[in-house]
Design a protein around this motif. Structure first.
Motif, mmCIF file in Angstrom:
data_model
loop_
_atom_site.group_PDB
_atom_site.id
_atom_site.type_symbol
_atom_site.label_atom_id
_atom_site.label_comp_id
_atom_site.label_asym_id
_atom_site.label_seq_id
_atom_site.Cartn_x
_atom_site.Cartn_y
_atom_site.Cartn_z
ATOM 1 N N GLY A 47 0.597 -1.195 -0.019
ATOM 2 C CA GLY A 47 0.188 -0.012 -0.184
ATOM 3 C C GLY A 47 0.945 1.248 -0.148
ATOM 4 N N GLY A 48 2.250 1.188 -0.167
ATOM 5 C CA GLY A 48 2.929 2.181 -0.377
ATOM 6 C C GLY A 48 3.520 2.973 0.897
ATOM 7 N N SER A 49 2.825 2.964 1.995
ATOM 8 C CA SER A 49 3.143 3.780 3.155
ATOM 9 C C SER A 49 2.630 3.026 4.481
ATOM 10 C CB SER A 49 2.403 5.077 2.871
ATOM 11 O OG SER A 49 1.214 5.131 2.606
ATOM 12 N N ARG A 50 3.467 3.355 5.512
ATOM 13 C CA ARG A 50 3.171 2.803 6.836
ATOM 14 C C ARG A 50 3.735 4.069 7.513
ATOM 15 N NH1 ARG A 50 0.356 -0.146 4.704
ATOM 16 N NH2 ARG A 50 0.344 -2.385 4.921
ATOM 17 N N LEU A 51 2.870 4.506 8.680
ATOM 18 C CA LEU A 51 3.304 5.296 9.684
ATOM 19 C C LEU A 51 4.289 4.689 10.527
ATOM 20 C CD1 LEU A 51 -0.210 6.791 10.602
ATOM 21 C CD2 LEU A 51 1.553 7.921 9.069
ATOM 22 N N ILE A 52 5.217 5.826 10.922
ATOM 23 C CA ILE A 52 6.223 5.398 12.179
ATOM 24 C C ILE A 52 6.187 6.707 13.202
ATOM 25 C CG2 ILE A 52 8.219 6.265 10.734
ATOM 26 C CD1 ILE A 52 9.936 4.357 12.575
ATOM 27 N N LEU A 147 6.882 5.469 6.204
ATOM 28 C CA LEU A 147 7.995 4.038 5.708
ATOM 29 C C LEU A 147 7.382 3.794 4.389
ATOM 30 C CD1 LEU A 147 8.415 2.363 8.806
ATOM 31 C CD2 LEU A 147 10.170 3.465 7.795
ATOM 32 N N ARG A 148 8.211 3.229 3.491
ATOM 33 C CA ARG A 148 7.777 2.722 2.209
ATOM 34 C C ARG A 148 7.826 1.153 2.380
ATOM 35 N NH1 ARG A 148 5.135 5.782 -0.958
ATOM 36 N NH2 ARG A 148 6.524 7.322 -1.941
ATOM 37 N N PRO A 149 6.634 0.200 2.893
ATOM 38 C CA PRO A 149 6.822 -0.986 3.023
ATOM 39 C C PRO A 149 7.462 -1.848 1.935
ATOM 40 C CG PRO A 149 4.422 -0.185 2.847
ATOM 41 C CD PRO A 149 5.452 1.253 2.741
ATOM 42 N N PRO A 265 2.315 13.060 -8.286
ATOM 43 C CA PRO A 265 1.135 13.833 -8.755
ATOM 44 C C PRO A 265 -0.202 13.317 -8.965
ATOM 45 C CG PRO A 265 3.061 14.633 -9.955
ATOM 46 C CD PRO A 265 3.312 13.225 -9.142
ATOM 47 N N GLU A 266 -0.117 12.194 -9.402
ATOM 48 C CA GLU A 266 -1.555 11.400 -9.652
ATOM 49 C C GLU A 266 -1.962 10.349 -8.535
ATOM 50 O OE1 GLU A 266 -3.233 12.493 -11.990
ATOM 51 O OE2 GLU A 266 -1.645 13.739 -12.371
ATOM 52 N N GLY A 267 -0.933 10.456 -7.527
ATOM 53 C CA GLY A 267 -1.198 9.299 -6.566
ATOM 54 C C GLY A 267 -2.030 9.660 -5.492
ATOM 55 N N GLY A 268 -2.673 10.949 -5.466
ATOM 56 C CA GLY A 268 -3.682 11.150 -4.210
ATOM 57 C C GLY A 268 -3.095 11.076 -2.731
ATOM 58 N N VAL A 269 -4.115 11.176 -2.027
ATOM 59 C CA VAL A 269 -3.928 11.176 -0.415
ATOM 60 C C VAL A 269 -4.279 9.803 -0.033
ATOM 61 C CG1 VAL A 269 -4.114 12.391 1.888
ATOM 62 C CG2 VAL A 269 -3.830 13.694 -0.102
ATOM 63 N N LYS A 270 -3.599 9.156 0.692
ATOM 64 C CA LYS A 270 -4.093 7.990 1.525
ATOM 65 C C LYS A 270 -4.596 8.009 2.818
ATOM 66 C CE LYS A 270 -1.907 3.975 3.108
ATOM 67 N NZ LYS A 270 -0.965 2.788 3.185
ATOM 68 N N VAL A 271 -5.767 7.575 2.802
ATOM 69 C CA VAL A 271 -6.671 7.696 4.284
ATOM 70 C C VAL A 271 -7.307 6.242 4.447
ATOM 71 C CG1 VAL A 271 -7.407 9.913 3.765
ATOM 72 C CG2 VAL A 271 -8.734 8.230 3.127
ATOM 73 N N SER A 272 -7.422 5.895 5.783
ATOM 74 C CA SER A 272 -7.839 4.656 6.253
ATOM 75 C C SER A 272 -8.435 4.768 7.522
ATOM 76 C CB SER A 272 -6.771 3.430 6.067
ATOM 77 O OG SER A 272 -7.607 2.298 6.412
ATOM 78 N N TRP A 273 -8.889 3.626 8.200
ATOM 79 C CA TRP A 273 -9.354 3.741 9.568
ATOM 80 C C TRP A 273 -8.272 2.704 10.284
ATOM 81 C CZ3 TRP A 273 -14.707 4.071 7.137
ATOM 82 C CH2 TRP A 273 -15.329 5.011 7.660
ATOM 83 N N HIS A 274 -7.919 2.965 11.438
ATOM 84 C CA HIS A 274 -7.199 1.992 12.418
ATOM 85 C C HIS A 274 -8.310 1.554 13.189
ATOM 86 C CE1 HIS A 274 -4.027 0.023 14.419
ATOM 87 N NE2 HIS A 274 -4.337 0.766 15.628
ATOM 88 N N ARG A 275 -8.360 0.223 13.448
ATOM 89 C CA ARG A 275 -9.443 -0.339 14.357
ATOM 90 C C ARG A 275 -10.909 -0.490 13.938
ATOM 91 N NH1 ARG A 275 -7.466 1.564 20.297
ATOM 92 N NH2 ARG A 275 -5.532 0.779 20.194
ATOM 93 N N MET A 276 -11.274 -0.378 12.289
ATOM 94 C CA MET A 276 -12.661 -0.417 12.041
ATOM 95 C C MET A 276 -12.569 -1.436 10.911
ATOM 96 S SD MET A 276 -14.858 1.873 13.308
ATOM 97 C CE MET A 276 -15.915 2.590 12.137
ATOM 98 N N GLY A 349 2.556 -3.112 13.330
ATOM 99 C CA GLY A 349 3.814 -3.677 13.473
ATOM 100 C C GLY A 349 4.877 -3.193 12.575
ATOM 101 N N PHE A 350 4.464 -2.440 11.265
ATOM 102 C CA PHE A 350 5.352 -2.216 10.376
ATOM 103 C C PHE A 350 6.660 -1.640 10.686
ATOM 104 C CE2 PHE A 350 7.698 -1.561 6.741
ATOM 105 C CZ PHE A 350 7.779 -2.613 5.787
ATOM 106 N N LYS A 351 6.574 -0.480 11.371
ATOM 107 C CA LYS A 351 7.398 0.223 11.690
ATOM 108 C C LYS A 351 8.514 -0.327 12.683
ATOM 109 C CE LYS A 351 4.439 2.770 14.403
ATOM 110 N NZ LYS A 351 3.121 1.585 14.299
ATOM 111 N N PHE A 352 8.357 -1.581 13.352
ATOM 112 C CA PHE A 352 9.336 -2.115 14.214
ATOM 113 C C PHE A 352 9.932 -3.173 13.155
ATOM 114 C CE2 PHE A 352 5.769 -0.984 16.880
ATOM 115 C CZ PHE A 352 6.546 -0.125 17.976
ATOM 116 N N ALA A 353 9.729 -3.441 12.028
ATOM 117 C CA ALA A 353 10.422 -4.681 11.249
ATOM 118 C C ALA A 353 11.668 -4.793 11.513
ATOM 119 C CB ALA A 353 9.943 -4.534 9.865
#
Ligand SMILES: Cc1cc2nc3c(=O)[nH]c(=O)nc-3n(C[C@H](O)[C@H](O)[C@H](O)COP(=O)(O)OP(=O)(O)OC[C@H]3O[C@@H](n4cnc5c(N)ncnc54)[C@H](O)[C@@H]3O)c2cc1C
Length: 382
Positions: A47-52, A147-149, A265-276, A349-353
């Motif tokens: 999905g291209g990105s993970r928060l740290i 991060l770039r997973p 430029p064409e990639g937009g902004v990624k949004v989601s829900w944690h815990r839903m 977990g990804f940030k801890f890999a």
């Protein structure tokens, strides 16, 4: 006659790729087995990105691990000559009773992490894309980032192979068995058995199957990542101008979050829900995304970040592997001392890999680790 190795690593996703690298780097003869291709999109690390982030609301015990992870991400970038971690800043936002904001603040204070506490007026002034209620409060963490997973998994795999790991793809592990004496393991694949002294199991969402005797009640959840092209353009959301954000919406509204526009430029902004998320089976994951799912996330996001009103670009379902207490499962298998498990990463977990890779290598090579992993004891649900 089975081929023999020092260690077999099952699953080469976020955690397994890091474990294979850290083990091979320490001179172990490693066989890595992955059912799909390298850095694929069928599990939990795409999905291209993970928060740290550092101010860890889940428990302050994660902080020393994430600080070590930052160091290892930077080392990996250098070794692989690729950019994996972009510092963007992060806002953790909530109402006056938000446990997420309070927990983040506790972690920041306990560990002396750089942070700022903002009230609604500060938030609206500093970050004008947000529309907070008057009683909103926020914690700003300047050192958080993205991060770039896929690139990270690919980097760990490439470097693991460079230092001698044998990595096989499209190679599902059908079964594994630990010797009763605690000395070795046999792994069964379509091309026959392989033997090793030690086994590392990092199966992501397949853990309920691959680690069926672990005694940890795991639930797999489908989570959808959405990309929106804002009607007003991407400028406001570019990294450097806009932080990542996670908003505690309270009971029933989960934790919507957004990531700065890191996908071009064409990639937009990624949004989601944690815990839903909703319960799912990994071999039967529903990869179609209904219009109602996009409408629900856009409603949640637009109420908080009005400038994110825009056009649906794409969506990518992904899986969380949840434990009852939201903490990871990392350590020796309670029934088999020669087996180390790294599973149940609960959507954070990804940030801890890389530090999980280091911990796994410690446990395999020396039988212990200096990292604080008491919270992750695989035997805690028995
Ligand atoms: C939508 C979404 C958003 C997230 N956001 C964040 C975030 O912002 N920050 C963060 O830190 N974390 C985040 N996470 C969580 C994080 O991505 C996961 O915790 C992490 O990727 C899990 O890595 P893993 O190695 O356990 O699983 P995976 O990367 O899925 O790896 C498991 C691997 O095991 C393989 N496998 C399974 N069974 C077998 C078998 N029998 N034989 C061979 N191979 C096998 C699979 O094919 C897979 O490649 C998010 C997760 C999702 C889904």
């Amino acid at each position: 006659m089975a081929e023999t190795y020092d260690v077999i690593v099952v699953g080469l996703g976020g955690m397994g790729s890091a474990a294979a690298y850290h083990l091979a780097r320490r001179g172990r003869r490693v066989l890595g087995l992955e059912r799909f291709t390298a850095a694929h999109d069928r599990g939990s690390s795409h999905g291209g990105s993970r928060l740290i982030r550092q101010a860890y609301f889940e428990d302050p015990a994660y902080v020393p691990l994430v600080l070590r992870a930052y160091e290892l991400w930077r080392e990996l970038e250098e070794a692989a000559d690729t950019e994996l971690l972009l510092i963007t800043g992060l806002l953790i936002i909530g109402g006056p009773d938000s446990e997420i904001v309070a927990g983040s603040l506790r972690s920041a204070q306990q560990w002396g992490l750089e942070h700022e506490v903002l009230d609604a007026a500060d938030l609206a002034r500093r970050f004008p894309t947000f529309a907070p209620d008057p009683d909103t409060t926020a914690l700003y963490e300047a050192q958080a980032g993205v991060l770039r997973p896929e690139a990270a998994v690919a980097a760990h795999l490439r470097l693991a192979a460079d230092v001698g790991a044998e990595l096989r793809f499209s190679a599902p592990v059908l079964d594994w068995e630990a010797d009763v004496a605690g000395q070795g393991v046999t792994v069964t694949t379509e091309s026959g058995p392989a033997r090793a002294e030690r086994l590392v199991v990092c199966p992501g969402a397949w853990a309920p199957d691959v680690l069926a005797d672990l005694g940890v009640p795991l639930q797999i959840e489908r989570h959808v990542q959405f990309w929106i092209q804002p009607d007003g353009g991407l400028d406001l959301f570019l990294p450097g101008r806009h932080p990542a954000w996670l908003w505690d919406g309270g009971a029933g509204d989960g934790l919507p979050y957004g990531i700065p526009a890191v996908d071009g430029p064409e990639g937009g902004v990624k949004v989601s829900w944690h815990r839903m998320g909703r319960p799912c089976q990994p071999d039967d994951l529903d990869r179609t995304v209904a219009p109602a799912e996009f409408e629900a996330i856009t409603e949640a996001v637009r109420a908080r970040v009005p400038a994110l009103a825009g056009r649906f670009l794409r969506a990518a379902p992904c899986m969380y592997t949840n434990t009852p207490d939201d903490h990871f499962v990392v350590g020796p298998h309670p029934g088999h001392p020669q087996v180390v498990v790294a599973a149940g990463f609960c959507g954070h977990g990804f940030k801890f890999a890389p530090v999980i890779g280091e911990i796994v290598a410690d446990l395999v090579v020396t039988g212990e680790t200096a990292h604080p992993i008491g919270l992750f004891d695989p035997g805690r649900f028995r």
